[in-house]
Design an enzyme around this catalytic site. Sequence first.
Site, mmCIF file in Angstrom:
data_model
loop_
_atom_site.group_PDB
_atom_site.id
_atom_site.type_symbol
_atom_site.label_atom_id
_atom_site.label_comp_id
_atom_site.label_asym_id
_atom_site.label_seq_id
_atom_site.Cartn_x
_atom_site.Cartn_y
_atom_site.Cartn_z
ATOM 1 N N GLY A 55 0.840 -1.187 0.000
ATOM 2 C CA GLY A 55 0.000 0.000 0.000
ATOM 3 C C GLY A 55 0.870 1.231 0.000
ATOM 4 O O GLY A 55 2.009 1.204 0.487
ATOM 5 N N HIS A 110 11.545 -2.090 0.399
ATOM 6 C CA HIS A 110 12.643 -1.422 -0.331
ATOM 7 C C HIS A 110 13.983 -2.095 -0.048
ATOM 8 O O HIS A 110 15.003 -1.435 0.154
ATOM 9 C CB HIS A 110 12.705 0.057 0.028
ATOM 10 C CG HIS A 110 11.398 0.764 -0.105
ATOM 11 N ND1 HIS A 110 10.845 1.073 -1.333
ATOM 12 C CD2 HIS A 110 10.512 1.194 0.830
ATOM 13 C CE1 HIS A 110 9.680 1.690 -1.152
ATOM 14 N NE2 HIS A 110 9.457 1.776 0.156
#
Length: 392
Positions: free
Chosen positions: A242, A364
């Site tokens: 999200g 990430h």
Amino acid sequence: MADAKSLSTTSSGEKKRKRAAPGYYAVKVGRRPDIYYSWSDTLEQITGFKNAVHRKFNSLSEAEAFMNNDGPAAAKPLQQKFYAVQSGRVPGVYTDWPSAQAQIVGWKGVKHKSFATRAEAEAFVAARKGLTYSDLSATPYSRDDVESEASTPDARKGCKVGDSPSKKQKRNDGSAVAATISGDIELGTGLLPPDAEDGFDRTIIFNPINGDIEYKTEAQLSAQKLQPTGEFSGPIIIYTDGSSLGNGKARAVAGVGVYFGSNDPRNVSEPLPGTRQTNQRAELTAIQRAVDIVPIDREVLIYSDSNYAIKCCTEWFTKWRVNGWKNASGKSVDNRDIIEPIVNRIEERQLAGAQTKFTWLKGHANSPGNAAADALAVNGAREAKQMLATAQ
């Protein structure tokens, strides 16, 4: 000779045939120069061999003459061919196969043949509208000549002709010329088109029903073939994420990302619905979309970088449910409207004999799947931002 499939010599010095063959394949320059009966054996000697020299002959004497010297058998000029397209994009007579092929690929009701003379080719084209040979001068179907690849003997240097006209022939150096059967150009035997990949013509397809090689339709040419994104026997692997632009602020917008695999139609990239645009709701909504998409009887493994979302769906909900969906402070559980449907779906899947598992991964952190899901979520948030700007 090279092996049992090539010619052998008897004690009297006479050549004998070990099995019937449609021709004689003379490999003058190759891995093992010899005369062979089959094209497959010949192909082994020339594939990948630089400057290979080989030819097919109808008689053993011609093949031997070719192997022994560069006499008439080796220097025999090749015959000019005329490719007549009676039904295609632009009907007419063509002197090179690529030009003719461009008129028939993807065209329904194709009708074409090759001829040794232009007169025969033009007569074939003229028959398209019931014209006679004398009417040819008034028809627009004939085209200006383009220098043929078969106009000189050197143009066919290195070409290979197959051992059977019923078999598809392939080239290895781009110089093959189409074989013919009673004048008809056999599909898959001509020069490869410029967009060919790995030596394969993408414009043709094998029909498993009748065993024929056919031209693909326009729909088949434009279709995209989906590749499986997970193991057939294992769980369906999904990455969810999200994204919220301006998270925690009054004008924040969020997006949802669900990634099954590259170009998978099940992938989701959309704005987060509702007025509450938070990152946590986006993370949960992505998981909800994932469990709703996958069939109820399939194992699922969901990768998410939201520890909060995973805990809600695997641990915390048990106490919330017992307490009437109240948290430890006695307040209503935040985001219950998303969490409860997810839990219900997971339990339904379990009743169907399949499990829903979660794995947390660091966001990430160079995970291709997580990066793809994040990109989908960000794109959804940007779409929501554009929609908000348009509405104002």
